[in-house]
Design a protein around this motif. Sequence first.
Motif, short mmCIF file in Angstrom:
data_model
loop_
_atom_site.label_atom_id
_atom_site.label_comp_id
_atom_site.label_asym_id
_atom_site.label_seq_id
_atom_site.Cartn_x
_atom_site.Cartn_y
_atom_site.Cartn_z
N ARG A 176 -49.43 9.01 -24.60
CA ARG A 176 -48.82 8.14 -25.71
C ARG A 176 -48.94 7.78 -27.28
O ARG A 176 -48.23 7.41 -27.85
N ARG A 177 -47.94 9.81 -27.30
CA ARG A 177 -47.80 10.00 -28.78
C ARG A 177 -46.43 10.78 -28.39
O ARG A 177 -46.82 12.43 -27.65
N ARG A 178 -45.32 11.16 -29.09
CA ARG A 178 -44.40 11.94 -28.75
C ARG A 178 -44.09 12.62 -29.98
O ARG A 178 -44.30 12.28 -31.43
N TYR A 179 -44.12 13.44 -30.07
CA TYR A 179 -43.71 14.46 -31.01
C TYR A 179 -42.05 14.29 -31.75
O TYR A 179 -42.04 15.60 -30.65
N LEU A 180 -41.06 14.82 -32.46
CA LEU A 180 -39.87 14.68 -32.54
C LEU A 180 -39.72 15.66 -34.14
O LEU A 180 -40.26 15.49 -34.96
N HIS A 181 -38.56 16.47 -33.63
CA HIS A 181 -38.20 17.64 -35.14
C HIS A 181 -37.13 16.57 -35.81
O HIS A 181 -36.29 15.63 -35.08
N ALA A 182 -37.59 15.97 -36.96
CA ALA A 182 -37.18 15.32 -37.98
C ALA A 182 -35.86 15.05 -38.20
O ALA A 182 -36.41 16.21 -38.37
N GLY A 183 -35.31 14.03 -38.35
CA GLY A 183 -33.84 14.64 -38.58
C GLY A 183 -33.27 14.99 -37.00
O GLY A 183 -32.22 14.05 -37.10
N CYS A 184 -33.69 16.04 -36.90
CA CYS A 184 -32.43 16.49 -35.40
C CYS A 184 -32.54 15.00 -33.88
O CYS A 184 -32.09 15.31 -33.51
N GLY A 185 -34.31 14.62 -34.34
CA GLY A 185 -34.23 14.30 -33.81
C GLY A 185 -34.91 14.32 -32.02
O GLY A 185 -35.05 13.66 -31.28
N THR A 186 -34.82 14.92 -32.03
CA THR A 186 -35.30 15.76 -30.22
C THR A 186 -36.60 16.37 -30.07
O THR A 186 -37.45 16.61 -30.94
N GLU A 187 -36.78 16.16 -28.95
CA GLU A 187 -38.31 16.30 -28.33
C GLU A 187 -39.05 17.58 -28.82
O GLU A 187 -38.47 18.31 -28.37
N LEU A 188 -39.92 18.50 -29.77
CA LEU A 188 -40.43 19.26 -29.62
C LEU A 188 -41.03 19.97 -28.00
O LEU A 188 -40.85 18.81 -26.80
N GLU A 189 -40.45 20.90 -27.68
CA GLU A 189 -40.93 22.33 -27.00
C GLU A 189 -42.44 21.88 -26.84
O GLU A 189 -42.54 22.11 -27.91
N PRO A 190 -43.14 22.29 -25.48
CA PRO A 190 -44.24 22.40 -25.47
C PRO A 190 -45.19 23.98 -25.91
O PRO A 190 -45.58 24.18 -27.26
N SER A 191 -43.78 24.91 -26.82
CA SER A 191 -43.88 25.70 -27.58
C SER A 191 -44.18 25.54 -28.77
O SER A 191 -44.45 26.14 -29.97
N GLY A 192 -44.20 24.44 -29.03
CA GLY A 192 -44.00 24.25 -30.94
C GLY A 192 -42.66 24.20 -31.40
O GLY A 192 -42.27 23.72 -32.99
N GLY A 193 -40.91 24.35 -30.27
CA GLY A 193 -39.87 24.48 -31.04
C GLY A 193 -39.13 23.80 -30.91
O GLY A 193 -39.46 22.53 -30.35
N CYS A 194 -38.37 24.00 -31.51
CA CYS A 194 -36.72 22.28 -31.19
C CYS A 194 -35.55 23.33 -30.41
O CYS A 194 -35.04 24.60 -31.00
N ALA A 195 -35.76 22.57 -29.58
CA ALA A 195 -34.32 23.35 -28.33
C ALA A 195 -33.03 23.43 -28.94
O ALA A 195 -32.10 23.72 -29.02
N ALA A 196 -33.37 22.17 -29.71
CA ALA A 196 -31.98 21.85 -30.45
C ALA A 196 -31.34 22.25 -31.29
O ALA A 196 -29.89 23.10 -31.42
N CYS A 197 -31.77 22.56 -31.96
CA CYS A 197 -31.89 23.66 -33.44
C CYS A 197 -32.25 25.02 -33.51
O CYS A 197 -31.92 26.03 -33.66
N GLY A 198 -32.61 25.03 -31.91
CA GLY A 198 -32.87 27.01 -31.82
C GLY A 198 -33.99 27.34 -33.01
O GLY A 198 -34.38 28.44 -33.15
N ARG A 199 -35.22 26.40 -33.42
CA ARG A 199 -36.11 26.77 -34.08
C ARG A 199 -37.29 27.24 -33.53
O ARG A 199 -37.48 26.49 -32.46
#
Lengths: 176, 176
Positions: B111-134
Amino acid sequence: MALKKGYAGQDCSLARTLELVGERWTMLVVRDAFYGVRRYSDFLAHLDIPRAVLSARLRTLTESGVMERRRYEESPPRDEYVLTEKGRRLWHALFALLMWGQEFAGGTTVRRRYLHAGCGTELEPSGGCAACGRAAVPPEEVELRPGPAADGPAARQDPVSRALLRPHRLLEPLET
Amino acid sequence: MALKKGYAGQDCSLARTLELVGERWTMLVVRDAFYGVRRYSDFLAHLDIPRAVLSARLRTLTESGVMERRRYEESPPRDEYVLTEKGRRLWHALFALLMWGQEFAGGTTVRRRYLHAGCGTELEPSGGCAACGRAAVPPEEVELRPGPAADGPAARQDPVSRALLRPHRLLEPLET
DNA sequence: CAGTGTTGATTCGTTCATTGAACCGAGTAG
DNA sequence: CTACTCGGTTCAATGAACGAATCAACACTG
């Protein structure tokens, strides 16, 4: 489950999660299962939970597939409760709650430390390992060690608490 | 708090965390606060929670410093409830529970997606961002978007649910 | 083989929390 | 003045948690 209608009307992953593990005591049972507690009497001794509530929680946890009831001895018949894969995947959520409590609800005493086994590095609050660069260390690789305040005056004296004073891999059965 | 004695005897970070945010409804209130809900009546409409319980939860959350009550209009006097830093730090635990539910308690509808704003990547299940390496994206940088099943037949029709159909940065006040 | 202990529960009366509806008071708009 | 909204509180009924007592199955002891 919870009260009259669960969280009816909240068609949300979080609400569904809380239906399964959001009841009083449930998360503490799951935590103990990660610590290696498997037997009814050990949960009982370590949690100070009413027997009726423990029975109810173990039943709903097995019914929902988070834990599994397993016969490990035929005579006398003895069952143990262990986490399934579904249950083990709760580790990150549980660890995040734990770290939050350690920072914001704890005071200053650290009773337990969580290390990445093998590498020996203390886990990040995010549940990852800075040394290995792993974003999410699975519970099988986590070693539990007593922290500086582990054996303080307020420490519990039941067999499970004493067993947890020894370094111990998560999910491994506890030697009581 | 909870029942008779809280979790007395459990001198553990997790037990202390659950004393604060483990009661029925509390986590859903916090979730809504992340979504940008701030007003009493909006919590009420979106959660279908008894008024007495909402009052009690908002009171304990403010007393424990997870949320803050703030006057944002003098005449008529209107207060809003917003997360403090302490409350915002619950994001990772909450997101982990959410992802677990999406995988194990959800069925297939997202029902809802969670993206890293700016980068636009969907968050990992761990809560991190694969694209930014955060390893841990803070909630301020998370954008909430409706998923494929957002506007399905089972969708709620209250103003808050409708407002959440628009892409929206977490913690920003919701336009209802 | 009767008595005692351990394990893993269930039952039961009391206490406490949640629910949902009703009510209330301040403030404002018509 | 009246009606309405917002942000609650109060209340009776219901359900859950608590803690003590009890129970059944089995093993061990003397």
